[in-house]
Design a protein around this motif. Sequence first.
Motif, PDB file in Angstrom:
ATOM      1  N   PHE A 136     -13.082  37.197  -3.612  1.00 44.51           N
ATOM      2  CA  PHE A 136     -12.206  36.170  -3.039  1.00 44.51           C
ATOM      3  C   PHE A 136     -11.400  36.805  -1.907  1.00 44.51           C
ATOM      4  CE2 PHE A 136     -13.028  34.059  -7.030  1.00 44.51           C
ATOM      5  CZ  PHE A 136     -12.857  32.703  -6.780  1.00 44.51           C
ATOM      6  N   ASP A 137     -11.340  36.132  -0.772  1.00 45.84           N
ATOM      7  CA  ASP A 137     -10.520  36.574   0.357  1.00 45.84           C
ATOM      8  C   ASP A 137      -9.752  35.347   0.843  1.00 45.84           C
ATOM      9  OD1 ASP A 137      -9.341  37.821   2.470  1.00 45.84           O
ATOM     10  OD2 ASP A 137     -11.187  38.211   3.586  1.00 45.84           O
ATOM     11  N   CYS A 138      -8.544  35.196   0.330  1.00 49.83           N
ATOM     12  CA  CYS A 138      -7.764  33.969   0.560  1.00 49.83           C
ATOM     13  C   CYS A 138      -6.408  34.311   1.159  1.00 49.83           C
ATOM     14  CB  CYS A 138      -7.558  33.227  -0.761  1.00 49.83           C
ATOM     15  SG  CYS A 138      -9.098  32.721  -1.575  1.00 49.83           S
ATOM     16  N   HIS A 139      -5.991  33.496   2.139  1.00 47.85           N
ATOM     17  CA  HIS A 139      -4.706  33.692   2.795  1.00 47.85           C
ATOM     18  C   HIS A 139      -4.022  32.338   2.950  1.00 47.85           C
ATOM     19  CE1 HIS A 139      -5.801  37.843   3.795  1.00 47.85           C
ATOM     20  NE2 HIS A 139      -6.997  37.360   4.104  1.00 47.85           N
ATOM     21  N   PHE A 145      -0.313  26.421   2.516  1.00 49.24           N
ATOM     22  CA  PHE A 145      -1.665  25.931   2.785  1.00 49.24           C
ATOM     23  C   PHE A 145      -2.591  27.106   3.108  1.00 49.24           C
ATOM     24  CE2 PHE A 145       1.053  22.269   3.792  1.00 49.24           C
ATOM     25  CZ  PHE A 145       0.440  21.300   3.008  1.00 49.24           C
ATOM     26  N   TYR A 146      -3.873  26.913   2.812  1.00 47.28           N
ATOM     27  CA  TYR A 146      -4.841  27.992   2.957  1.00 47.28           C
ATOM     28  C   TYR A 146      -5.379  28.053   4.389  1.00 47.28           C
ATOM     29  CZ  TYR A 146      -4.972  29.069  -2.004  1.00 47.28           C
ATOM     30  OH  TYR A 146      -4.631  29.476  -3.283  1.00 47.28           O
ATOM     31  N   SER A 147      -4.913  29.050   5.140  1.00 44.99           N
ATOM     32  CA  SER A 147      -5.492  29.294   6.453  1.00 44.99           C
ATOM     33  C   SER A 147      -6.885  29.897   6.312  1.00 44.99           C
ATOM     34  CB  SER A 147      -4.593  30.236   7.261  1.00 44.99           C
ATOM     35  OG  SER A 147      -4.351  31.436   6.537  1.00 44.99           O
ATOM     36  N   GLN A 148      -7.142  30.517   5.153  1.00 43.53           N
ATOM     37  CA  GLN A 148      -8.470  31.059   4.857  1.00 43.53           C
ATOM     38  C   GLN A 148      -8.716  31.011   3.362  1.00 43.53           C
ATOM     39  OE1 GLN A 148      -9.867  34.734   6.765  1.00 43.53           O
ATOM     40  NE2 GLN A 148     -10.349  35.535   4.737  1.00 43.53           N
ATOM     41  N   TYR A 149      -9.892  30.523   2.994  1.00 46.08           N
ATOM     42  CA  TYR A 149     -10.343  30.553   1.593  1.00 46.08           C
ATOM     43  C   TYR A 149     -11.819  30.939   1.630  1.00 46.08           C
ATOM     44  CZ  TYR A 149     -11.145  29.042  -3.282  1.00 46.08           C
ATOM     45  OH  TYR A 149     -11.454  28.995  -4.621  1.00 46.08           O
ATOM     46  N   GLU A 150     -12.116  32.177   1.264  1.00 45.51           N
ATOM     47  CA  GLU A 150     -13.495  32.675   1.260  1.00 45.51           C
ATOM     48  C   GLU A 150     -13.836  33.148  -0.149  1.00 45.51           C
ATOM     49  OE1 GLU A 150     -15.504  32.717   3.902  1.00 45.51           O
ATOM     50  OE2 GLU A 150     -14.088  32.314   5.548  1.00 45.51           O
ATOM     51  N   SER A 163     -16.553  28.633   1.988  1.00 45.97           N
ATOM     52  CA  SER A 163     -15.503  28.861   2.968  1.00 45.97           C
ATOM     53  C   SER A 163     -14.742  27.551   3.187  1.00 45.97           C
ATOM     54  CB  SER A 163     -16.106  29.351   4.290  1.00 45.97           C
ATOM     55  OG  SER A 163     -15.089  29.552   5.254  1.00 45.97           O
ATOM     56  N   LEU A 164     -13.434  27.591   2.976  1.00 46.22           N
ATOM     57  CA  LEU A 164     -12.585  26.409   3.120  1.00 46.22           C
ATOM     58  C   LEU A 164     -11.405  26.730   4.021  1.00 46.22           C
ATOM     59  CD1 LEU A 164     -12.268  25.501  -0.703  1.00 46.22           C
ATOM     60  CD2 LEU A 164     -14.031  24.704   0.892  1.00 46.22           C
ATOM     61  N   SER A 165     -10.782  25.685   4.547  1.00 50.54           N
ATOM     62  CA  SER A 165      -9.497  25.832   5.227  1.00 50.54           C
ATOM     63  C   SER A 165      -8.648  24.627   4.864  1.00 50.54           C
ATOM     64  CB  SER A 165      -9.673  25.950   6.739  1.00 50.54           C
ATOM     65  OG  SER A 165     -10.116  24.712   7.280  1.00 50.54           O
ATOM     66  N   VAL A 244     -12.721  17.790  -1.131  1.00 51.32           N
ATOM     67  CA  VAL A 244     -12.369  19.181  -1.433  1.00 51.32           C
ATOM     68  C   VAL A 244     -10.873  19.242  -1.718  1.00 51.32           C
ATOM     69  CG1 VAL A 244     -12.298  21.556  -0.579  1.00 51.32           C
ATOM     70  CG2 VAL A 244     -14.182  20.050   0.104  1.00 51.32           C
ATOM     71  N   LEU A 245     -10.512  19.909  -2.803  1.00 51.99           N
ATOM     72  CA  LEU A 245      -9.111  20.093  -3.182  1.00 51.99           C
ATOM     73  C   LEU A 245      -8.873  21.568  -3.489  1.00 51.99           C
ATOM     74  CD1 LEU A 245      -8.692  17.143  -5.739  1.00 51.99           C
ATOM     75  CD2 LEU A 245      -7.990  17.145  -3.327  1.00 51.99           C
ATOM     76  N   ILE A 246      -7.649  22.032  -3.236  1.00 50.33           N
ATOM     77  CA  ILE A 246      -7.243  23.382  -3.632  1.00 50.33           C
ATOM     78  C   ILE A 246      -5.829  23.327  -4.212  1.00 50.33           C
ATOM     79  CG2 ILE A 246      -7.012  25.810  -3.000  1.00 50.33           C
ATOM     80  CD1 ILE A 246      -8.418  25.238  -0.385  1.00 50.33           C
TER      81      ILE A 246
END
Length: 263
Positions: A136-139, A145-150, A163-165, A244-246
Amino acid sequence: MTFPELKFKDFLHPRPQPKGLDVQCKLQHFALVTYALDPERFTHIIPERFKLDTIHYQGREQALMSVVPFIDVDFTSAVYPFPKFRMGQTNYRVYVIDQETQERCVWFIGTTLDSWTLIVPRYVWQLPWHAAEFTFDCHQDALGFYSQYEMQTRSAWAAAELSLSQSANDPWNFEGFPGLESYQVFLTHPLAGFYHRRDGKLGTYRVWHDRLQPKPAKLLHARFELLARLNLVSFEEQLKPYSVLIEPVNEFTIYLPPALISK
């Protein structure tokens, strides 16, 4: 076909007192990538005891299934002092109704888990859980809010890439539901899960959590090998999810051991 209105007040209840083997954990980077699919695709997957919990979407009756990746953090006994574990996990689940109880629940196609503790659910309880290695590489930005979700999963059973944003402007999509709350209850609040055990028998377990608070996000890339192999969602279709939800973190109680259903 009109989908019934669902309200959280009819589904929320106090946490049942944990005992025995029950565990509690926090689910970090919890995502729900949901697809709307032709019900016929599940003909050989869902047992007769259950019926697909469908919506009317884009002019057709559609079933919903979600890919749910997260990191288990502080995974430990809900009753006794016990070491805490951390592990990546992804659940592949279909939304169904138990025709014996009329409860809205989920059918688990299976789960991938990144931990040596896999030996207990897989071999002792015969759950359809499979070994995997997760990255997981998430910021998150200053607002959460997720500027990066890998997320990447290396697994012989269900390799995956995601990969999400996310931003404050990402819209909700709940077409087919009478309102946002019905959609939220449907996707986030099934508390019972059923599955075919590895020995072919029917199994079940239950969880408890308070109201979840995920927010919409955008899919940038997805590749779920399992969904393509089972002819459920092609690689091309995987790029066009229903929603898509986070949620950055939530907390679950899991009631164990799972139960074996005789029929």
